[in-house]
Design an enzyme around this catalytic site. Structure first.
Site: not given
Ligand code: DX5
Ligand code: ZN
Length: 216
Positions: A33, A145-146, A173, A175
Site C-alpha cells: 500500500d 488496515g484493521g 481489499d 477487512g
Molecule cells: C487499506 C489498504 C489495505 C489494508 C488491508 O487502505 O488498502 O491493503 O492493508 O488491511 P486489512 O486486511 O487489515 O483490512
Molecule cells: Zn491495499
C-alpha cells in the site's frame, strides 16, 4: 484463488521475516500500500521498499496499491523500482490521465489494475476493460488496515463480475478474515488482500493456511 498479504500492518521492523514466512507457504504476491497523505489520510512506503523487496524476493510479485493523486512524479518511480502489478484508483486523477498511465504501465510490462473505492459505482470499470488485467474492489474506505468489511461490498463484487465476465480477476481489499473471505469469494472475487488478520496470532503461515482451506 490468490491470497496477497498486505504488509501495511506487519511489524515494519521485521518485514523480511514476515515476508519469508508467507513465501515459505507458497505466497507469490505481496500487496504493498502506497499512501502519501493526500488521497488517503495516512503515510506508508516509498519506491525503495519495492527495490529492496525485489532484490530479496525476485520471484515474488510486488503489487502496488497506489493511493496518491500525484501519478506524474510517482508512477515512473515505482515502475523503475520493480513493480510487477500497479493498481490505480478511479477518481484519484482525471480520466485522461488515468488512460495515459494505464497505457504507460502496459507498455512497461507492468500489469495494470483499476481500483474502485466504496463510493465509486461498478459501471465505471467497463470503459477501462481493454487496458486492465484485474479490478480491485475496495471493501473498506482506503487508508488504514484493521477496518471492518463493508457488507454492501458483496453486491458491488457481483456487479463487477457481471461487467468483466468470468475470466478477469477481481481482487478485494479491506477487512478480509476467515468469515468475510467466504462472502467475497461467493460474490465472485478470486484474489484476496489480507492484512491485519495475518498478524493476529503471530504466525502468518498458519493464518494463510487457514484462509486457503476456506476458499479452496
Ligand atoms: C487499506 C489498504 C489495505 C489494508 C488491508 O487502505 O488498502 O491493503 O492493508 O488491511 P486489512 O486486511 O487489515 O483490512
Ligand atoms: Zn491495499
Amino acid at each position: 484463488m490468490i491470497i496477497a498479504p498486505s504488509i501495511l500492518n506487519a511489524d515494519n521492523l521485521n518485514l523480511k521475516e514476515n515476508i519469508k514466512n508467507a513465501v515459505a507457504v507458497g505466497i507469490d504476491r505481496f500487496h504493498i500500500d502506497i499512501m502519501d497523505g493526500h488521497f488517503v489520510p495516512n503515510l506508508s512506503f516509498g519506491p525503495q521498499l519495492i527495490s529492496d523487496f525485489k532484490r530479496e524476493f525476485p520471484m515474488t510479485d510486488a503489487e502496488i496499491h497506489f493511493m496518491s493523486n500525484n501519478p506524474d512524479d510517482l508512477i515512473p518511480a515505482f515502475v523503475e523500482a520493480g513493480a510487477d502489478i500497479m493498481e490505480l484508483h478511479y477518481g484519484a486523477m482525471s480520466e485522461s490521465k488515468l488512460n495515459y498511465w494505464l497505457d504507460y504501465l502496459a507498455s512497461n510490462g507492468v500489469d495494470a489494475v483499476l481500483a474502485i473505492k466504496p463510493d465509486i459505482p461498478a459501471d465505471v470499470v467497463e470503459k477501462f476493460l481493454p487496458k486492465i488485467k484485474q479490478v480491485l474492489v475496495m471493501t473498506v474506505n482506503p487508508g488504514f488496515g484493521g477496518q471492518s468489511f463493508i457488507a454492501d461490498s458483496a453486491e458491488k463484487i457481483k456487479q463487477v463480475r457481471e461487467i468483466v465476465g468470468p475470466n478477469m480477476a477481481i481482487e478485494v481489499d479491506g477487512g478480509i478474515n476467515d468469515r468475510t473471505i467466504k462472502i467475497a469469494k461467493d460474490a465472485g472475487a478470486d484474489v484476496f488482500v489480507v492484512g491485519s488478520y495475518l498478524y493476529e496470532n503471530g504466525n502468518i503461515a498458519n493464518q494463510v493456511l487457514k484462509l486457503e482451506k476456506i476458499i479452496k
